[in-house]
Design an enzyme around this catalytic site. Structure first.
Site, PDB file in Angstrom:
ATOM      1  CG  ASP A 193      -1.169  16.549  25.489  1.00 30.79           C
ATOM      2  OD1 ASP A 193      -1.188  16.560  26.715  1.00 30.79           O
ATOM      3  OD2 ASP A 193      -1.128  15.439  24.820  1.00 30.79           O
ATOM      4  CG  ASP A 227       0.620  13.920  19.303  1.00 33.17           C
ATOM      5  OD1 ASP A 227       0.248  14.665  18.479  1.00 33.17           O
ATOM      6  OD2 ASP A 227       0.215  13.278  20.289  1.00 33.17           O
TER       7      ASP A 227
END
Length: 333
Positions: free
Chosen positions: A212, A229
């Site tokens: 992502d 993340d």
């Protein structure tokens, strides 16, 4: 009305108790929510040191084994000198549990978002992704079984086309019946185009990737780019972490050149994968729509995305898919 969501129990006292019991440190009771919908993330001030970032994982999404795979990857990257926000270990642990929530703690990273049109920034982003992939290629994922690109597209489309009577779906997000036939035709065409380009591109190696890697998961600090993340770490094509940084259609080739040049300073790049960019776009488009639908019982989602499920939303998605079909392969050929 929405039934009470587990995250509604994540009140300030629970957050403070979770951080203090996990870190064996006292907070100063200052809590700042950060932008995150899939999980809940907070900056928590500490009494004797800099603030920590507390990430509370969405219940029932990942198993402990899968979360710890993410932590293992981040720890390895940090050990190899790759600038990432790795979870902190306290008493030999990086994953903690408190009041039925699982959480991890990281140091706060200070920086700004990279400039999408800045070629120097794109080169650095390519370097960071290449450096990350070079390390992760030695770390295959066991607990996170990632579907193929085609399987992922098919599963998201199946969700979006499901009948309103499907008890696993929320009623609000259902595709209007009047648009069903047109969407089915569009999806069928785009699926076939994706399968065709996959078969024509040859055998491209998959490996562990970030999963992502959009601009909001990068920070430009005083010492360079930092990648954040890794919640969606998966087995995929390296190009999946690259194409998200192509922002200006008229400058795609120039942007690609900077990204790939930076990438190849650390890791080889298979240029055949560029042919898959439109299939990546399709997968991300339908996955985002399905994700909004799947999370609609979380009260944060109707509040943050009030336009989702409206007639205008579905018409906008239809236009996006029509445009993708019309522009297929134009940007990378």
């Amino acid at each position: 009305m929405h039934s009470e969501h587990p995250f509604s129990q994540l009140i300030p006292d629970v957050i403070i108790d979770a951080v203090e019991s996990s870190s064996d440190q006292y907070t100063n009771y200052q809590i700042y929510p950060l932008n995150s919908y899939e999980n809940r993330v907070y900056q928590v001030g500490m009494e004797d040191g800099p603030a920590l970032i507390a990430k509370f994982y969405r219940p029932d999404r990942w198993s402990n084994k899968q979360i710890l795979e993410e932590h293992t990857a981040l720890s390895l990257l940090e050990k190899k000198g790759v600038p990432v926000a790795a979870p902190l270990a306290f008493n030999g642990q990086t994953l903690f549990e408190h009041a039925n929530f699982r959480l991890s703690l990281t140091n706060k990273v200070i920086g700004n978002a990279p400039e999408a049109e800045d070629l120097d920034d794109l080169f650095q982003i390519g370097e960071l992704i290449g450096e990350t992939h070079s390390v992760l290629t030695k770390l295959p994922l066991i607990g996170r079984q990632s579907p193929s690109l085609i399987e992922s597209i098919e599963s998201q489309i199946k969700w979006l086309l499901a009948s309103p009577s499907d008890v696993s779906k929320t009623q609000t997000s259902t595709l209007p019946h009047a648009l069903q036939k047109e969407f089915i035709t569009l999806f069928d065409n785009l699926m076939q185009m994706s399968k065709d380009v996959m078969s024509q591109s040859g055998s491209i190696q998959r490996q562990t990737i970030h999963g992502d890697c959009h601009a909001s998961n990068l920070l430009k600090s005083n010492t360079g780019m930092v990648l954040l993340d890794f919640d969606d770490i998966q087995t995929g094509y390296p190009c999946q972490d690259i194409w998200l940084h192509l922002t200006a259609k008229e400058h795609h080739q120039q942007q690609l050149s900077e990204l790939i040049e930076g990438y190849e300073s650390h890791h080889p790049f298979d240029r055949r994968s560029l042919a898959l960019i439109d299939a990546f776009k399709l997968e991300r488009t339908v996955r985002y729509a399905a994700w909004l639908s799947q999370r609609w019982n979380d009260p944060a989602f109707p509040k943050a995305f009030p336009w989702f499920g409206t007639q205008d939303y579905w018409l906008g998605l239809r236009k996006e898919l029509i445009d993708l079909k019309a522009q297929w392969r134009n940007d990378t050929e």
